[in-house]
Design a protein around this motif. Sequence first.
Motif, PDB file in Angstrom:
ATOM      1  N   MET A  46      -8.860   6.149   6.847  1.00  0.00           N
ATOM      2  CA  MET A  46      -9.691   5.326   5.965  1.00  0.00           C
ATOM      3  C   MET A  46      -8.871   4.171   5.394  1.00  0.00           C
ATOM      4  O   MET A  46      -7.721   4.347   5.002  1.00  0.00           O
ATOM      5  N   SER A  47      -9.488   3.001   5.355  1.00  0.00           N
ATOM      6  CA  SER A  47      -8.810   1.827   4.815  1.00  0.00           C
ATOM      7  C   SER A  47      -8.742   1.900   3.290  1.00  0.00           C
ATOM      8  O   SER A  47      -9.762   2.139   2.632  1.00  0.00           O
ATOM      9  N   TYR A  48      -7.555   1.742   2.748  1.00  0.00           N
ATOM     10  CA  TYR A  48      -7.359   1.739   1.294  1.00  0.00           C
ATOM     11  C   TYR A  48      -6.257   0.735   0.985  1.00  0.00           C
ATOM     12  O   TYR A  48      -5.110   0.912   1.408  1.00  0.00           O
ATOM     13  N   THR A  49      -6.606  -0.317   0.249  1.00  0.00           N
ATOM     14  CA  THR A  49      -5.708  -1.455   0.050  1.00  0.00           C
ATOM     15  C   THR A  49      -5.267  -1.561  -1.402  1.00  0.00           C
ATOM     16  O   THR A  49      -6.081  -1.444  -2.321  1.00  0.00           O
ATOM     17  N   LEU A  50      -3.992  -1.798  -1.600  1.00  0.00           N
ATOM     18  CA  LEU A  50      -3.455  -2.118  -2.929  1.00  0.00           C
ATOM     19  C   LEU A  50      -3.384  -3.635  -3.041  1.00  0.00           C
ATOM     20  O   LEU A  50      -2.768  -4.305  -2.203  1.00  0.00           O
ATOM     21  N   ILE A  51      -4.034  -4.189  -4.058  1.00  0.00           N
ATOM     22  CA  ILE A  51      -4.031  -5.641  -4.285  1.00  0.00           C
ATOM     23  C   ILE A  51      -3.245  -5.957  -5.546  1.00  0.00           C
ATOM     24  O   ILE A  51      -3.500  -5.406  -6.615  1.00  0.00           O
ATOM     25  N   LEU A  52      -2.268  -6.856  -5.402  1.00  0.00           N
ATOM     26  CA  LEU A  52      -1.399  -7.267  -6.511  1.00  0.00           C
ATOM     27  C   LEU A  52      -1.650  -8.736  -6.805  1.00  0.00           C
ATOM     28  O   LEU A  52      -1.158  -9.628  -6.094  1.00  0.00           O
ATOM     29  N   PRO A  53      -2.434  -9.042  -7.860  1.00  0.00           N
ATOM     30  CA  PRO A  53      -2.753 -10.434  -8.174  1.00  0.00           C
ATOM     31  C   PRO A  53      -1.675 -11.088  -9.041  1.00  0.00           C
ATOM     32  O   PRO A  53      -1.409 -10.652 -10.163  1.00  0.00           O
TER      33      PRO A  53
END
Length: 348
Positions: free
Chosen positions: A1-8
């Motif tokens: 399953m796709s699971y993304t960590l986003i760091l803005p």
Amino acid sequence: MSYTLILPVAGRSSRFPGMRPKWLLTMPDGKLMLEKAIEGLDLEVFSRIVVVCLKEHIEKYASLENLQASFLKATGREADFVVLDEATSSQSETIYKALEQGAVEGAFFIKDCDNIFTCTPEPKNCVATINLNDIGLVDAKNKSYVEVDSLGIISNIVEKNVISNQFCCGGYGFASASDFIKTYQSITSSEEVYISHIIYKMILEGEEFSTINASEYEDWGTQREYRHYCRQFVTVFCDVDGVLLKNGSKFNDKGWKTTAIEENLEKLIELQRQGHLYLVLTSSRPKSEIEYTVGHLKEMGLEVDDCLFGLPHARRLLINDFSKTNPYPSAVAINLERDSKSLSDLLG
């Protein structure tokens, strides 16, 4: 399953004037704030990591190749950098652009990069929260807060208004990138759109958000908080004879094998246990005495990081630069009467 960590990290860093963007500031352990900020997360749960930054920051302060190499070395994970040509109006818009330009699909977790906390992210709609009563220094008026029921389901989330003791510490999970995009596009406002606004609108439309407990929180969102954190760490250049051990000499019966000044050792051991001390021993003892001296101090509970032995028996000067990120005074000298036990009082 796709699971993304986003760091803005596409903000202007207006609270850090005259410095690099805060995500590029160096922390006491040498890592970038960006890299330090995700230490409390289990990165293995994510299939992908996306960093969203500004083109002007890359062009002015660091090459993309160097940032990618540094991130990999510090975290053990590769990161995709989504570079925005212009600053966004809000963090919500930053995430929106990251999802679209980065082609992010499925569940994702947003982590602010001006703090650190420990939690276990899950691929679902959630908010990482901390109880105000469980932490020390925090700018409470600038946080968002949630109201939750007995099952931990969020019924309300508001910005900069203390409606409960549970504040959002900078971690937000969404089960669907497409749902976030749809909700963001449906909001029309001339004011800044916070992540909390997206969550509240989704709750009103029937989506369920739960809290996930976070701990070990440290905030670096302002200069005051960043400097407070950094000032907890110290590199100590400490003489051996007359400070840590009774003064020795090659002419004494026992030579350099002198007894410990336990009161002084205890203060350094305390700092070391907190993880805040880098200890460099200085001494006019010959270099051949390093192994014995370091071993003897280790038996007393003090670990040594480095040694400068064989120094002249003469006055020593400590010279160091200071800056906005390492403000004056960046170097301090402490003079003790030989074999004195007052180091703890002088270190504070």
